[in-house]
Design an enzyme around this catalytic site. Structure first.
Site, short mmCIF file in Angstrom:
data_model
loop_
_atom_site.label_atom_id
_atom_site.label_comp_id
_atom_site.label_asym_id
_atom_site.label_seq_id
_atom_site.Cartn_x
_atom_site.Cartn_y
_atom_site.Cartn_z
N ASP A 46 0.85 -1.19 0.00
CA ASP A 46 0.00 0.00 0.00
C ASP A 46 0.88 1.24 0.00
O ASP A 46 1.69 1.44 0.90
CB ASP A 46 -0.88 -0.01 1.26
CG ASP A 46 -1.80 1.19 1.33
OD1 ASP A 46 -2.98 1.04 0.96
OD2 ASP A 46 -1.35 2.27 1.75
N TYR A 51 2.97 9.91 -0.32
CA TYR A 51 4.08 9.35 0.47
C TYR A 51 5.44 9.60 -0.20
O TYR A 51 6.49 9.32 0.39
CB TYR A 51 3.92 7.83 0.68
CG TYR A 51 2.65 7.37 1.36
CD1 TYR A 51 1.80 8.27 2.01
CD2 TYR A 51 2.29 6.02 1.36
CE1 TYR A 51 0.63 7.83 2.62
CE2 TYR A 51 1.13 5.58 1.99
CZ TYR A 51 0.30 6.49 2.61
OH TYR A 51 -0.86 6.05 3.21
N LYS A 76 -2.82 5.96 -4.09
CA LYS A 76 -3.91 6.88 -3.76
C LYS A 76 -3.70 8.23 -4.41
O LYS A 76 -2.56 8.69 -4.57
CB LYS A 76 -4.00 7.08 -2.23
CG LYS A 76 -3.94 5.79 -1.44
CD LYS A 76 -4.12 5.99 0.05
CE LYS A 76 -3.75 4.72 0.79
NZ LYS A 76 -2.30 4.59 1.04
N HIS A 109 -7.74 9.69 -1.59
CA HIS A 109 -7.07 9.65 -0.28
C HIS A 109 -7.91 10.27 0.85
O HIS A 109 -7.98 9.73 1.94
CB HIS A 109 -5.71 10.37 -0.40
CG HIS A 109 -4.68 9.87 0.55
ND1 HIS A 109 -3.35 9.77 0.25
CD2 HIS A 109 -4.78 9.43 1.83
CE1 HIS A 109 -2.68 9.30 1.28
NE2 HIS A 109 -3.54 9.08 2.26
#
Ligand code: A2P
Length: 275
Positions: A46, A51, A76, A109
């Protein structure tokens, strides 16, 4: 690693109930970590555009050389890229960074209700699914009213809703709502970010009873509830420890004791106001 259960999504695809999270995993550390997790038997990763590690994650996946059909990869869409056209562009960028031909699961998200764009974003997700570049579409941090809106307007129910869940924020109502709609719950920050909860005397006592670690007890609690989890760790020993939860079960008494820890305590932002 004992075998990881698979759950069926509402669109017919299957998702491993357990995987590796990568929030806060630095891009440069990601290739080696992903490679070693895949070597240990992890098959579900994931990540998210936010990120800033999609490139490293993609590199690790490529280097591991595992058949693509055996992997389940989620990414996401970040908040500021919401809206129909922007979503398509952002997805192209994510896919290029991951060096994949498709992702298994793409998530909005955060709903960012004040921006008023999640419905158009969802329509773009359906386009990406039609194109075959996304297998399953889902959301993250959506509230019941947000879910109702996209389902009513498009007739398509998200496959998952990824929300903050851990023993300090058990989200019984939200999980039940997801379940009633046929949406699987994914729990983010399943370990409550590795803080005080791991030192909780009740958790420690249950851990001792089963000959497991506090982290393993908390992760197993999520599995018993039917949630999908992907604890993040940048430590290979903990990555191994976290996966070693399929050779024991919590009993009814353990579950009722952990239920008493619910404190409605959010560690992350509130979806009503964030974004
Ligand atoms: P680290 O990356 O150094 O292992 P969450 O998934 O709830 O956000 O929790 C992630 C945090 O928990 C990270 O800080 C991670 O640190 C820590 N963590 C992950 N697995 C374990 C474990 N088995 N025992 C203790 N801490 C852990």
């Amino acid at each position: 690693m004992s075998s990881i259960p698979s759950l069926q999504l509402n669109d017919g695809y299957h998702i491993p109930q357990f995987g590796l999270g990568t929030w806060k995993t630095p891009n440069e550390e990601a290739p080696a970590l992903i490679r070693s997790a895949l070597e240990m038997g992890y098959r579900h990763i994931d990540t998210a555009a936010a990120y800033n590690n999609e490139e490293g994650v993609g590199q690790g996946i490529a280097e591991a050389g595992i058949d693509r059909s055996e992997l389940f990869v989620t990414t996401k869409l970040w908040n500021e890229r919401q809206g129909f056209d922007e979503t398509i562009k952002a997805f192209d960028e994510s896919l290029a960074k991951l060096k994949l031909e498709y992702v298994d699961l793409y998530l909005i998200h955060w709903p960012c209700p004040q921006a008023g764009k999640f419905l158009d974003t969802w329509k773009a997700f359906l386009r990406l699914r039609e194109e075959g570049r996304v297998r399953s579409v889902g959301v993250s941090n959506f509230r019941p009213s947000d879910l109702e809106e996209i389902i009513l307007e498009t007739g398509v129910t998200p496959a998952v809703n990824q929300i903050e869940v851990h023993p300090l924020l058990q989200q019984n109502e939200m999980r039940e709502f997801n379940q009633k709609k046929g949406i699987l719950t994914e729990a983010w920050s399943p370990l409550a970010q590795g803080g005080e909860l791991l030192k909780n005397p009740l958790i420690q006592q249950i851990a001792q009873k089963h000959g497991k670690t506090p982290a393993q007890v908390i992760l197993r609690w999520h599995i018993e509830l039917g949630s999908i989890i992907f604890p993040k760790s940048t430590n290979p020993d903990r990555i191994r420890e976290n996966a070693d939860i399929f050779d024991f079960m919590l009993d009814g008494e353990d579950m009722s004791q952990i239920a008493t820890l619910d404190a409605g305590k959010r560690l992350g932002p509130d979806p009503s106001t964030f974004g």
